[in-house]
Write a protein that holds these residues in place. Structure first.
Motif, PDB file in Angstrom:
ATOM      1  N   ARG A 143       5.983  -0.359   1.086  1.00 59.39           N
ATOM      2  CA  ARG A 143       5.460  -0.554   2.432  1.00 59.39           C
ATOM      3  C   ARG A 143       6.362   0.088   3.476  1.00 59.39           C
ATOM      4  O   ARG A 143       5.893   0.612   4.478  1.00 59.39           O
ATOM      5  CB  ARG A 143       5.322  -2.049   2.742  1.00 59.39           C
ATOM      6  N   ASP A 146       6.843   4.785   3.408  1.00 57.66           N
ATOM      7  CA  ASP A 146       5.883   5.834   3.763  1.00 57.66           C
ATOM      8  C   ASP A 146       6.345   6.567   5.019  1.00 57.66           C
ATOM      9  O   ASP A 146       6.795   5.958   5.974  1.00 57.66           O
ATOM     10  CB  ASP A 146       4.490   5.241   4.009  1.00 57.66           C
ATOM     11  N   ARG A 166      -6.582   7.430   4.819  1.00 60.21           N
ATOM     12  CA  ARG A 166      -5.879   6.171   5.110  1.00 60.21           C
ATOM     13  C   ARG A 166      -4.568   6.412   5.870  1.00 60.21           C
ATOM     14  O   ARG A 166      -4.255   5.716   6.848  1.00 60.21           O
ATOM     15  CB  ARG A 166      -5.618   5.443   3.789  1.00 60.21           C
ATOM     16  N   PHE A 167      -3.777   7.393   5.444  1.00 57.20           N
ATOM     17  CA  PHE A 167      -2.499   7.656   6.075  1.00 57.20           C
ATOM     18  C   PHE A 167      -2.681   8.137   7.511  1.00 57.20           C
ATOM     19  O   PHE A 167      -1.914   7.763   8.398  1.00 57.20           O
ATOM     20  CB  PHE A 167      -1.703   8.684   5.265  1.00 57.20           C
ATOM     21  N   GLN A 169      -5.162   7.421   9.504  1.00 56.65           N
ATOM     22  CA  GLN A 169      -5.578   6.268  10.303  1.00 56.65           C
ATOM     23  C   GLN A 169      -4.376   5.410  10.682  1.00 56.65           C
ATOM     24  O   GLN A 169      -4.239   4.955  11.832  1.00 56.65           O
ATOM     25  CB  GLN A 169      -6.608   5.446   9.531  1.00 56.65           C
ATOM     26  N   GLN A 170      -3.498   5.163   9.726  1.00 54.30           N
ATOM     27  CA  GLN A 170      -2.300   4.359  10.002  1.00 54.30           C
ATOM     28  C   GLN A 170      -1.407   5.035  11.036  1.00 54.30           C
ATOM     29  O   GLN A 170      -0.877   4.384  11.946  1.00 54.30           O
ATOM     30  CB  GLN A 170      -1.525   4.119   8.703  1.00 54.30           C
ATOM     31  N   GLU A 171      -1.243   6.357  10.894  1.00 57.38           N
ATOM     32  CA  GLU A 171      -0.397   7.079  11.831  1.00 57.38           C
ATOM     33  C   GLU A 171      -0.988   7.074  13.233  1.00 57.38           C
ATOM     34  O   GLU A 171      -0.266   6.960  14.229  1.00 57.38           O
ATOM     35  CB  GLU A 171      -0.183   8.511  11.342  1.00 57.38           C
ATOM     36  N   ALA A 174      -0.207   3.802  14.746  1.00 53.13           N
ATOM     37  CA  ALA A 174       1.223   3.729  15.056  1.00 53.13           C
ATOM     38  C   ALA A 174       1.539   4.504  16.330  1.00 53.13           C
ATOM     39  O   ALA A 174       2.354   4.067  17.163  1.00 53.13           O
ATOM     40  CB  ALA A 174       2.041   4.270  13.892  1.00 53.13           C
ATOM     41  N   LEU A 201      -5.784  -2.605   8.731  1.00 53.91           N
ATOM     42  CA  LEU A 201      -5.994  -1.666   9.831  1.00 53.91           C
ATOM     43  C   LEU A 201      -6.653  -2.366  11.012  1.00 53.91           C
ATOM     44  O   LEU A 201      -6.305  -2.143  12.170  1.00 53.91           O
ATOM     45  CB  LEU A 201      -6.859  -0.496   9.376  1.00 53.91           C
ATOM     46  N   VAL A 204      -4.067  -4.431  12.871  1.00 53.88           N
ATOM     47  CA  VAL A 204      -3.231  -3.630  13.769  1.00 53.88           C
ATOM     48  C   VAL A 204      -3.998  -3.292  15.050  1.00 53.88           C
ATOM     49  O   VAL A 204      -3.470  -3.394  16.159  1.00 53.88           O
ATOM     50  CB  VAL A 204      -2.760  -2.344  13.062  1.00 53.88           C
TER      51      VAL A 204
END
Length: 325
Positions: A143, A146, A166-167, A169-171, A174, A201, A204
């Motif tokens: 966790r 990454d 997915r990555f 979307q997370q970025e 962030a 997601l 967040v």
């Protein structure tokens, strides 16, 4: 027969009055027994000044400092306890690993447990516990390791968000957290209410909406349950009253088993993160008991009761582990 004379201790050039060390040690142990951990720290730190070589000191201080969440200070005493008391080696080891996990020293935990397993020194009745701790630590390590490199566009539509991996979307989320999300409330509200996106997601996105002061009601559905909320009025994940009460109850119930306590605390954090803003749908006492059962299931293989609450806890902790990696 001559009366046995008590050993004299010195502090600098001053001789400490006979019986002082023994009295302080008794008081420290009584404070630990009464779960007055701050008092135990205070008394034991006095002992260090006048009699630092007493073998009981590292174990008392390591446990007491862990209980008051002074993890950085607790770690060296846990190491001393490991090195000084062979009879309590695995109790000290569990505490040491729990401290390392709290400090996010995940590689150190992996190396330590790996060496213990390779050397086959773990007693049979404890082996499954250490295997599970290693698996939990691995999930936590992933966790925090990454490293994404996606650049945030000036404006992103919900349709474009859905096309990202997915990555990405997370970025994006962030970057919104770092740069401010006030201009992205429409996008965030669509993410929050989209049942097909990963729950974490959506959590967040909901926290970002909360922090931006979003005051429109939204209906959020997760794991077959729904709730209408006003984001600006929500507490942060894990900061609600029921979660805090559950943690207190489990700290009281599992205070003698730090590795098991660390495990259930991590499971509760995961639940609070993934299911947010929904809770367990049960009183704190019932939920705490369910997590005790769950920890026994993981460590000892005892069958898990097949209630809706136990199934929900299992589903979020096991089936959704990738969501928080």
């Amino acid at each position: 027969m001559k009366r046995k004379r008590k050993r004299l201790h010195k502090k600098g050039n001053m001789i400490v009055f006979p019986g002082t060390v023994e009295r302080l040690l008794d008081q420290a142990e009584d404070a630990m027994q009464a779960e007055e951990f701050e008092e135990a720290v205070r008394i034991t730190e006095q002992l260090i000044e006048i009699a630092p070589s007493i073998p009981e000191i590292p174990g008392i201080l390591a446990v007491a400092l862990y209980e008051v969440k002074e993890f950085e200070k607790a770690k060296p005493y846990a190491v001393q306890w490991l090195q000084s008391d062979i009879s309590d080696y695995f109790e000290a080891m569990e505490l040491y690993l729990a401290i390392c996990m709290q400090l996010q020293n995940y590689e150190e935990v992996e190396d330590t447990i790996g060496a213990l397993l390779d050397e086959e020194v773990i007693p049979g009745e404890l082996k499954q516990k250490f295997i599970y701790l290693r698996e939990l630590n691995g999930r936590l390590l992933n966790r925090f390791s990454d490293d994404f490199a996606v650049q945030l566009k000036e404006t992103v539509s919900f349709e474009e968000f859905l096309q990202m991996d997915r990555f990405q979307q997370q970025e994006l989320l962030a970057q919104l957290e770092s740069n401010g999300s006030g201009d992205s409330q429409e996008l965030l509200s669509e993410i929050v209410t989209c049942d097909n996106l990963p729950p974490v997601l959506r959590t967040v996105a909901l926290v970002l909406l909360r922090n931006s002061g979003y005051e429109e009601p939204l209906v959020i559905r997760k794991f077959g349950r729904g709730l209408s909320v006003v984001p600006s009025q929500l507490p942060l994940p894990g900061e609600d009253a029921i979660t805090k009460k559950i943690c207190i109850l489990l700290q009281q119930a599992l205070d003698k088993d730090p590795s098991r306590l660390s495990l259930v605390e991590e499971a509760i954090k995961k639940f609070a993160l993934i299911s947010y803003p929904l809770d367990w749908g049960a009183p704190a006492e019932t939920v705490a008991c369910a997590y005790e059962n769950y920890s026994t299931f993981l460590f000892e293989g005892t069958p898990l009761p097949q209630t809706a609450l136990h199934k929900l806890i299992f589903e979020i902790d096991q089936d959704c582990s990738e969501a928080v990696e």
